[in-house]
Design a protein around this motif. Structure first.
Motif: not given
Lengths: 397, 186
Positions: B101, B104-105, B108, B110-111, B114, B117-118, B121-122
């Motif tokens: 896992f 893969d993260v 990846d 795209e991950t 993501l 971005r998160r 945001e915080y």
């Protein structure tokens, strides 16, 4: 074109890809002998659409190219299965004819029947008629909420099984929260028209959600089913499911959860039960009549909530039992009906419902999950997509 | 106690049974092979006995054992490990899944985008707050340095009209009231 595979999986959605990935992790020698059949080129993480409709997440985050998700060792046939012939161990595809299998996994998902509500298909995406149940139109829900200036905001739940039973009310709670922030809540009336007899099946979460409905001053009508939308007049027509009388309700915006059914290819096949759903044993997930056929996900007749979380627990059972069947053992792995519904009750709050066939809570966290929590909202918005793309679809979660 | 039927049978009656007769014929037929196998077994036993009694071999074995760390404890540990294999397999599978896992993260794009971005945001609201506090503090410092006015009683009275000072004083007043009431109750 090869016409025979050891394992054929119908549907490369959450169920199909999870099973293929898990099977290849368990038995690598099955590489190039597992065929996934799905016509779509995109794969959607639909649980995110509630938040997309409420403007909390961009919809592009919910989609990936199908090819990037097909597990290494599985073969993807971009085609549509139009029929099943379980006696001849073959499926019929639209463009590639018959394909034979030794073992079949059926997981094509659920079909949305937009046309069952008169006037819905034509009006969807216009005149304040919105629905989160389509990638194409989910943006319009957010556009509708932002443009709402007061009046009646109507939310519906149909008289059919739906994917994620909690979703129809989640967008309503988010809308209420948004209207409070945008200052239009005081001159608006929020109404929930549901075919169900109560807000939730599981007592513990129902009691918590009834308090949420009270606090948010939401008007509820249970055992009513939306049958028609007169978009020009902004009128919704309902049928009372007990008295069978029809009545009309005016609205200023409406969010519709459309009726759903098993895909036609299953409904019209020998694999279906009387209701049209894939007829599997509720514990082993093996077909009740064809022992080399297994099923999981929204297309099945399993008496539990149709969610991705349920599939996460079903996939290992299908893989275990299919491999047992393949190697001449008796399938013994069982699924207990586990399902989970992260019920968003506002921006930054969520009740994480988890339960089994008996509607008994099966909570994973060491605290009371019926309480609205910010942490669980973060889990849904930020962590579950990651666990889905990189864990579940790789067969590791 | 009843005697069993087998015990009542005599050797003669048993030998006349067709299955026994057949087995005897088969046994006699295979006797040469059986004899050959027995000889080999005997040779092997002789070889084993000779090896055990051979002082040179015994010394060599002792030297190997002495130079290795294998002791009784080692063998006991090996047995315990074998007993734990099912549980260890389960843990290994879980660790493998976690490792896959994480890998893969990491791989990846795209991950990773993501997650970026998160995090932004915080972090952005917190960064803005820190920036606001820093700018405010610098402005206050600058004004203090530039201000050569004398603070008078009149200045203090002007302060009292400031909403933020009023709020602070009300907070102090409420604290004093609550403390007095609680002390009186004791």
């Amino acid at each position: 074109m090869r016409k025979h595979y050891r394992v054929v999986i119908v549907g490369a959605g959450t169920g199909g890809i999870s099973v293929a990935a898990r099977m290849l992790r368990e038995k690598r020698h099955l590489a190039d002998d597992i065929l996934l059949i799905d016509p779509e080129t995109k794969h959607y993480y639909q649980p995110l659409w509630t938040l997309v409709g409420a403007g909390a997440v961009k919809k592009e985050e919910s989609v990936r190219e199908m090819m990037s998700l097909i597990p290494d060792g599985a073969i993807w046939l971009q085609d549509r299965v139009v029929g099943f012939d379980p006696e001849a161990n073959q499926v019929e595809t639209a463009d590639n004819g018959s394909i034979q299998y030794d073992y079949l996994v059926v997981s094509p998902g659920i079909e949305i029947d937009w046309e069952r509500i008169k006037g819905l298909k034509e009006a969807l995406g216009t005149k304040q008629v919105c629905s989160n149940y389509s990638y194409e139109h989910v943006d319009y829900t957010w556009e509708t909420l932002r443009g709402f200036e007061g009046g009646t905001a109507l939310f519906t739940h149909p008289a059919s099984p739906v994917k994620c039973g909690g979703a129809p009310q989640k967008i309503m709670y988010l809308a209420e929260d948004y209207f409070s922030k945008s200052g239009v809540r005081e001159n608006s009336n929020i109404v929930f028209g549901s075919a169900n007899p109560a807000i939730f099946d599981v007592t513990k979460y129902r009691e918590a959600l009834e308090k949420v409905l009270d606090r948010k001053r939401i008007e509820t009508h249970f055992r009513v089913n939306l049958t028609e939308i007169k978009a020009d007049e902004k009128v919704a027509v309902f049928e009372n499911l007990d008295s069978h009388e029809t009545f009309e309700m005016n609205y200023d915006m409406i969010h519709v959860t459309p009726p759903m059914q098993a895909p036609a290819s299953i409904r019209e096949s020998k694999l279906a039960d009387a209701g049209g759903w894939l007829d599997v044993d509720k514990y082993t997930l093996q077909h009740k009549r064809y022992e080399n056929v297994f099923g999981l996900g929204d297309c099945t007749n399993l008496p539990t909530s149709k969610t991705g979380a349920a599939i996460r627990k079903q996939a290992p059972v299908v893989v275990h039992n299919l491999l047992d069947q393949m190697y001449g053992k008796v399938p013994v792995a069982t699924y207990d009906g586990y399902s989970s519904c992260p019920i968003v009750t506002g921006y930054n709050s969520l009740i994480l419902a988890e339960f089994d066939y008996e509607k008994v809570p099966q909570e994973s966290m060491p605290f009371n999950q019926a309480k609205e929590r910010h942490s669980m909202y973060i889990l849904k918005k930020d962590f579950l997509p990651l666990l889905y793309w990189n864990g579940m679809l790789n067969g590791t979660m | 106690m009843e005697r069993s039927t087998t015990e009542e049978q005599t050797v003669e009656t048993v030998l006349t049974r067709p299955d026994v007769e057949q087995a005897l014929i088969s046994l006699v037929d295979r006797l040469p092979k059986i004899e050959q196998s027995l000889r080999r077994l005997e040779d092997a036993v002789d070889f084993g006995m000779a090896t055990i009694q051979d002082e040179e071999v015994k010394d060599k074995l002792d030297r190997v054992m002495d130079s290795s760390n294998i002791q009784v404890e080692t063998l006991e540990a090996a047995m315990q490990l074998i007993e734990k294999l099912p549980m260890l397999l389960q843990v290994t599978n879980q660790l493998e899944a976690m490792f896959d896992f994480a890998k893969d993260v990491y791989q990846d794009e795209e991950t990773k985008e993501l997650i970026g971005r998160r995090v932004e945001e915080y972090v952005t609201p917190a960064k803005e707050k820190v920036e606001w506090s820093r700018a405010t503090f610098e402005e206050v410092q600058r004004r203090v340095a530039e201000d050569d006015r004398q603070i008078t009683l009149f200045s203090l009275m002007k302060w009292l009209k400031e909403p933020s000072v009023q709020h602070g004083l009300k907070y102090m007043q409420a604290t004093i009231d609550v403390l007095s009431e609680r002390s009186a109750k004791r």
